[in-house]
Design a protein around this motif. Structure first.
Motif, PDB file in Angstrom:
ATOM      1  N   ALA A   1      -7.898  -7.011  12.111  1.00 44.58           N
ATOM      2  CA  ALA A   1      -8.279  -7.574  13.403  1.00 44.58           C
ATOM      3  C   ALA A   1      -7.010  -7.877  14.191  1.00 44.58           C
ATOM      4  CB  ALA A   1      -9.107  -8.835  13.208  1.00 44.58           C
ATOM      5  N   GLY A   2      -6.902  -7.307  15.377  1.00 45.59           N
ATOM      6  CA  GLY A   2      -5.700  -7.466  16.195  1.00 45.59           C
ATOM      7  C   GLY A   2      -5.953  -8.308  17.426  1.00 45.59           C
ATOM      8  N   LEU A   3      -5.340  -7.912  18.541  1.00 44.34           N
ATOM      9  CA  LEU A   3      -5.500  -8.637  19.800  1.00 44.34           C
ATOM     10  C   LEU A   3      -6.971  -8.679  20.203  1.00 44.34           C
ATOM     11  CD1 LEU A   3      -2.519  -7.179  21.848  1.00 44.34           C
ATOM     12  CD2 LEU A   3      -2.688  -9.458  20.867  1.00 44.34           C
ATOM     13  N   ASN A   4      -7.420  -9.825  20.664  1.00 47.32           N
ATOM     14  CA  ASN A   4      -8.820 -10.022  21.060  1.00 47.32           C
ATOM     15  C   ASN A   4      -9.790  -9.624  19.950  1.00 47.32           C
ATOM     16  OD1 ASN A   4      -7.960 -10.811  23.664  1.00 47.32           O
ATOM     17  ND2 ASN A   4      -7.847  -8.668  24.273  1.00 47.32           N
ATOM     18  N   ALA A   5      -9.352  -9.742  18.724  1.00 47.21           N
ATOM     19  CA  ALA A   5     -10.139  -9.404  17.532  1.00 47.21           C
ATOM     20  C   ALA A   5     -10.547  -7.934  17.508  1.00 47.21           C
ATOM     21  CB  ALA A   5     -11.348 -10.310  17.397  1.00 47.21           C
ATOM     22  N   GLU A   6      -9.831  -7.075  18.254  1.00 50.90           N
ATOM     23  CA  GLU A   6     -10.133  -5.647  18.243  1.00 50.90           C
ATOM     24  C   GLU A   6      -9.677  -5.037  16.921  1.00 50.90           C
ATOM     25  OE1 GLU A   6      -9.693  -4.142  22.793  1.00 50.90           O
ATOM     26  OE2 GLU A   6      -7.828  -4.595  21.742  1.00 50.90           O
ATOM     27  N   PRO A   7     -10.493  -4.178  16.327  1.00 42.86           N
ATOM     28  CA  PRO A   7     -10.050  -3.516  15.099  1.00 42.86           C
ATOM     29  C   PRO A   7      -8.849  -2.629  15.411  1.00 42.86           C
ATOM     30  CG  PRO A   7     -12.130  -2.605  15.887  1.00 42.86           C
ATOM     31  CD  PRO A   7     -11.809  -3.756  16.768  1.00 42.86           C
ATOM     32  N   THR A   8      -7.794  -2.780  14.609  1.00 45.84           N
ATOM     33  CA  THR A   8      -6.540  -2.079  14.872  1.00 45.84           C
ATOM     34  C   THR A   8      -6.003  -1.481  13.580  1.00 45.84           C
ATOM     35  OG1 THR A   8      -6.066  -3.678  16.625  1.00 45.84           O
ATOM     36  CG2 THR A   8      -4.217  -2.375  15.821  1.00 45.84           C
ATOM     37  N   TYR A   9      -5.613  -0.209  13.661  1.00 47.55           N
ATOM     38  CA  TYR A   9      -5.002   0.462  12.522  1.00 47.55           C
ATOM     39  C   TYR A   9      -3.497   0.226  12.544  1.00 47.55           C
ATOM     40  CZ  TYR A   9      -9.167   3.158  11.275  1.00 47.55           C
ATOM     41  OH  TYR A   9     -10.406   3.535  10.859  1.00 47.55           O
ATOM     42  N   ILE A  10      -2.947  -0.189  11.396  1.00 48.15           N
ATOM     43  CA  ILE A  10      -1.500  -0.270  11.237  1.00 48.15           C
ATOM     44  C   ILE A  10      -1.105   0.686  10.119  1.00 48.15           C
ATOM     45  CG2 ILE A  10      -1.141  -2.553  12.213  1.00 48.15           C
ATOM     46  CD1 ILE A  10      -1.275  -3.742   9.469  1.00 48.15           C
ATOM     47  N   ILE A  11       0.078   1.258  10.255  1.00 45.94           N
ATOM     48  CA  ILE A  11       0.486   2.347   9.380  1.00 45.94           C
ATOM     49  C   ILE A  11       1.730   1.969   8.586  1.00 45.94           C
ATOM     50  CG2 ILE A  11       1.160   4.780   9.328  1.00 45.94           C
ATOM     51  CD1 ILE A  11      -0.144   4.700  12.326  1.00 45.94           C
ATOM     52  N   VAL A  12       1.706   2.232   7.273  1.00 48.14           N
ATOM     53  CA  VAL A  12       2.855   1.999   6.404  1.00 48.14           C
ATOM     54  C   VAL A  12       3.759   3.232   6.470  1.00 48.14           C
ATOM     55  CG1 VAL A  12       3.615   1.539   4.049  1.00 48.14           C
ATOM     56  CG2 VAL A  12       1.478   0.537   4.874  1.00 48.14           C
ATOM     57  N   GLU A  13       5.015   3.008   6.849  1.00 48.07           N
ATOM     58  CA  GLU A  13       5.981   4.094   6.998  1.00 48.07           C
ATOM     59  C   GLU A  13       6.636   4.431   5.652  1.00 48.07           C
ATOM     60  OE1 GLU A  13       5.150   5.277  10.015  1.00 48.07           O
ATOM     61  OE2 GLU A  13       7.216   5.312  10.743  1.00 48.07           O
ATOM     62  N   SER A  14       7.331   5.569   5.603  1.00 47.24           N
ATOM     63  CA  SER A  14       7.965   6.021   4.361  1.00 47.24           C
ATOM     64  C   SER A  14       9.136   5.134   3.934  1.00 47.24           C
ATOM     65  CB  SER A  14       8.447   7.463   4.516  1.00 47.24           C
ATOM     66  OG  SER A  14       9.379   7.541   5.575  1.00 47.24           O
ATOM     67  N   ASP A  15       9.720   4.373   4.878  1.00 49.69           N
ATOM     68  CA  ASP A  15      10.840   3.499   4.522  1.00 49.69           C
ATOM     69  C   ASP A  15      10.383   2.095   4.117  1.00 49.69           C
ATOM     70  OD1 ASP A  15      10.043   2.548   6.981  1.00 49.69           O
ATOM     71  OD2 ASP A  15      12.033   2.654   7.903  1.00 49.69           O
TER      72      ASP A  15
ATOM     73  N   GLU B   1       0.845  -1.201   0.000  1.00 54.00           N
ATOM     74  CA  GLU B   1       0.000   0.000   0.000  1.00 54.00           C
ATOM     75  C   GLU B   1       0.879   1.250   0.000  1.00 54.00           C
ATOM     76  OE1 GLU B   1      -3.350   0.057  -0.191  1.00 54.00           O
ATOM     77  OE2 GLU B   1      -3.332  -2.129  -0.321  1.00 54.00           O
ATOM     78  N   PRO B   2       0.324   2.389  -0.411  1.00 55.29           N
ATOM     79  CA  PRO B   2       1.104   3.640  -0.422  1.00 55.29           C
ATOM     80  C   PRO B   2       1.547   4.062   0.982  1.00 55.29           C
ATOM     81  CG  PRO B   2      -0.955   3.886  -1.639  1.00 55.29           C
ATOM     82  CD  PRO B   2      -1.004   2.556  -0.965  1.00 55.29           C
ATOM     83  N   VAL B   3       2.610   4.826   1.051  1.00 57.24           N
ATOM     84  CA  VAL B   3       3.123   5.354   2.319  1.00 57.24           C
ATOM     85  C   VAL B   3       2.024   6.148   3.019  1.00 57.24           C
ATOM     86  CG1 VAL B   3       4.780   6.977   3.317  1.00 57.24           C
ATOM     87  CG2 VAL B   3       5.484   5.415   1.500  1.00 57.24           C
ATOM     88  N   GLY B   4       1.918   5.955   4.324  1.00 53.29           N
ATOM     89  CA  GLY B   4       0.918   6.669   5.111  1.00 53.29           C
ATOM     90  C   GLY B   4      -0.419   5.962   5.190  1.00 53.29           C
ATOM     91  N   THR B   5      -0.585   4.856   4.477  1.00 53.14           N
ATOM     92  CA  THR B   5      -1.835   4.109   4.521  1.00 53.14           C
ATOM     93  C   THR B   5      -2.089   3.608   5.936  1.00 53.14           C
ATOM     94  OG1 THR B   5      -1.655   3.389   2.241  1.00 53.14           O
ATOM     95  CG2 THR B   5      -3.027   2.040   3.674  1.00 53.14           C
TER      96      THR B   5
END
Length: 177
Positions: free
Chosen positions: A80-94, A71-75
């Motif tokens: 689904a993360g721990l305990n199926a909680e919705p979790t945002y993960i971020i793509v860094e510039s590197d 995905e593009p940088v900054g996406t």
């Protein structure tokens, strides 16, 4: 009375030696071919000893890291993360993932909310709480920053683990520990 001792050679015959070598070559070749095939068909362990879990999509399928990193940088990808909680993960510039993920639960009443890229904020539609790009409260009624989880790429998957160190945004012990 004398007993005769058998004078048979204790060494291996030529036929036995060739049978042994042939078997060893076949076993080695078979194991080198079967190991990758078995590893392909056996799913990786979801929960490890430290309480970490592999990221999944909305259908419960494991998400390969290369899918998110494409995905593009900054996406900000919602998984689904721990305990199926919705979790945002971020793509860094590197081309890596940010070291923490932001759990998508408002600290006011637990609503889930979208990322508003136009205003560079998380905005809770229920009662108007707003959070900055790192999950700090910009506007209430939410009293606390958003919960964090550790994010790391392990082999070809994304693994989440609980964040128990000091909150890097405040420098204090996190409220969720």
């Amino acid at each position: 009375m004398s007993e005769n001792l058998a004078l048979e050679s204790p060494s291996m015959s030529r036929r036995q030696l060739l049978n042994f070598l042939t078997g060893a070559v076949v076993a080695t070749t078979a194991s080198t071919l079967l190991y990758p095939a078995a590893k392909f068909f056996i799913a990786p362990s979801e929960v490890s000893e430290d309480g970490s879990i592999l990221a999944k999509d909305v259908h419960g399928n494991l998400i390969p890291a290369k899918q998110i990193l494409a995905e593009p940088v900054g996406t900000r990808a919602l998984v689904a993360g721990l305990n199926a909680e919705p979790t945002y993960i971020i793509v860094e510039s590197d081309g890596t993932l940010h070291p923490w993920g932001i759990v998508d639960n408002c600290t006011h009443l637990g609503c889930t909310f979208p990322w508003n890229a136009n205003e560079n904020q998380f905005q809770c539609p229920c009662h108007g709480s707003r959070y900055d790009a790192e999950g700090r409260v910009v506007r209430g009624p939410a009293p606390l920053p958003l919960k964090l989880v550790k994010v790391k790429v392990e082999e070809e998957y994304i693994r989440f683990s609980p964040w128990i160190e000091n909150d890097p945004r405040t420098g204090e012990k996190p409220w969720w520990v």
